[in-house]
Design an enzyme around this catalytic site. Sequence first.
Site, PDB file in Angstrom:
ATOM      1  CB  CYS A  22      -0.882  -0.052   1.251  1.00  0.00           C
ATOM      2  SG  CYS A  22      -1.942   1.363   1.430  1.00  0.00           S
ATOM      3  CB  ILE A  76       8.939 -15.670  -1.732  1.00  0.00           C
ATOM      4  CG1 ILE A  76       8.973 -14.440  -2.635  1.00  0.00           C
ATOM      5  CG2 ILE A  76       7.545 -16.255  -1.634  1.00  0.00           C
ATOM      6  CD1 ILE A  76       8.793 -14.779  -4.109  1.00  0.00           C
ATOM      7  CG  ASP A  77      11.752 -11.162  -1.949  1.00  0.00           C
ATOM      8  OD1 ASP A  77      11.666 -11.989  -2.874  1.00  0.00           O
ATOM      9  OD2 ASP A  77      11.236 -10.035  -2.002  1.00  0.00           O
ATOM     10  NE  ARG A 112      16.940 -25.157 -27.352  1.00  0.00           N
ATOM     11  CZ  ARG A 112      15.654 -25.304 -27.609  1.00  0.00           C
ATOM     12  NH1 ARG A 112      14.784 -25.313 -26.621  1.00  0.00           N
ATOM     13  NH2 ARG A 112      15.234 -25.426 -28.844  1.00  0.00           N
ATOM     14  CE  LYS A 163      29.189 -28.249 -15.893  1.00  0.00           C
ATOM     15  NZ  LYS A 163      28.324 -29.111 -15.146  1.00  0.00           N
ATOM     16  CD  GLN A 201      10.248 -17.532  -8.607  1.00  0.00           C
ATOM     17  OE1 GLN A 201      11.357 -17.513  -8.100  1.00  0.00           O
ATOM     18  NE2 GLN A 201       9.890 -16.671  -9.545  1.00  0.00           N
TER      19      GLN A 201
HETATM   20  O1  F6P Z   1       8.554  -8.741  -2.427  1.00  0.00           O
HETATM   21  C1  F6P Z   1       8.493 -10.002  -2.929  1.00  0.00           C
HETATM   22  C2  F6P Z   1       8.593 -10.073  -4.401  1.00  0.00           C
HETATM   23  O2  F6P Z   1       8.215 -11.350  -4.648  1.00  0.00           O
HETATM   24  C3  F6P Z   1       9.914  -9.781  -5.107  1.00  0.00           C
HETATM   25  O3  F6P Z   1      10.855 -10.795  -5.095  1.00  0.00           O
HETATM   26  C4  F6P Z   1       9.459  -9.482  -6.500  1.00  0.00           C
HETATM   27  O4  F6P Z   1      10.385  -8.712  -7.161  1.00  0.00           O
HETATM   28  C5  F6P Z   1       8.198  -8.734  -6.242  1.00  0.00           C
HETATM   29  O5  F6P Z   1       7.685  -9.212  -5.032  1.00  0.00           O
HETATM   30  C6  F6P Z   1       7.182  -8.816  -7.316  1.00  0.00           C
HETATM   31  O6  F6P Z   1       6.182  -7.937  -6.980  1.00  0.00           O
HETATM   32  P1  F6P Z   1       4.964  -7.581  -7.902  1.00  0.00           P
HETATM   33  O7  F6P Z   1       4.019  -8.723  -7.814  1.00  0.00           O
HETATM   34  O8  F6P Z   1       4.409  -6.352  -7.310  1.00  0.00           O
HETATM   35  O9  F6P Z   1       5.517  -7.425  -9.281  1.00  0.00           O
END
Ligand code: F6P
Length: 269
Positions: A22, A76-77, A112, A163, A201
Site C-alpha cells: 500500500c 519469499i525473498d 542448450r 558439458k 513462486q
Molecule cells: O517482495 C516479494 C517479491 O516477490 C519480489 O521478489 C518481487 O520482485 C516482487 O515481489 C514482485 O512484486 P509484484 O508482484 O508487485 O511485481
Amino acid sequence: MDLKSVSGIINRGGTILRTVRCPEFKKKSYRKIAMNQIKYHKLDGLVVIGGNGSLHAARTIVNESNTPVIMVPATIDNDVPLTDFTIGFDTAVNTAQDCIDKIRDTAASHERVFIVEVMGREHGFIALEVGLTSGAEIILIPEVKFTIRKLCEKLKAGLDRGKLSSIVVMAEGAGDSREMEKQIKRKMKIDVRVTVLGHIQRGGSPTALSRKYACKLGAAAVELLIKGERNKMVGIKDDKVVNFDIEEVIKHKKTIDLSDYKLAEILAI
Ligand code: F6P
C-alpha cells in the site's frame, strides 16, 4: 478473524486477508485512516505479517499509535534481517527447484543454455538457494558483480569440459535476462533460452518447513502480545524461535552467505 475463519487454511498459499503493498501508507493522511480503524475496531494489538516494507510500516505504527505491534517475517525473498528464515521462502525455493528440474530435461536433450530468472528484486537469496539445490552451472545475484565476458568464459569452460547444457539461475535484480540471452547468443553462437518463473513462486501449497515456521512464529507473536510486549519481531535463529525489538531489526541488513555461493561454484565444475 475467529477460530472458524482461520481453520482449514494451513495448506493454502498467499494470504486469506488479501493484503497487498500500500504505497499510500507513506502519506501521513492515509496512515491516519489506518490508525482510526485500529481505534474503531478496538484492536488490542496488531500482528504485522510481511517483508521489509511491512517491517517499516510496523515501526511507523509503533511510533504513531499506542497499539502493541508484533512483526512476523513472511516473504519469499528471505531478506528480513535477524531471522534465518521467513515464512514462504522455502516454498518459493522448492517451487523454483521443481521448475528448474523440469527445464533441465530440455536443456540436456537439446544441448542448450537456459537462463532461469527467479524472483528477488533487491537480493539473491532465492537464486542462491535454488541455484545450489538444483545444481545450476552459474548463479547470478545482485550481491556478486559479473560481466557478460566472464559469464561467457564460464559457459565456454563448461563446454570445453564436455558439458552439453547449462543452467544459469539469475535473480531478477541481477540484470536483464533477455538482454543477456541476446549477448550470449551473439558472442558464443549457441542456443540460449530464457524462462522467467515469475509469480508461480509466490503461490501454491506451502512446504512443511514454511508451515512449521508459520505455526511457530504465529504462536510466538500471540504469546508476546499476551505478555504485554509492544514492539517486537519474531524470527528463527538456529532453528529456535527468537525475538528482537523492531528498531533493532531495522538497523541491520541481511547479507548473502558467500560461502554458499563459493560452494555452488565448486560443485558446478
Ligand atoms: O517482495 C516479494 C517479491 O516477490 C519480489 O521478489 C518481487 O520482485 C516482487 O515481489 C514482485 O512484486 P509484484 O508482484 O508487485 O511485481
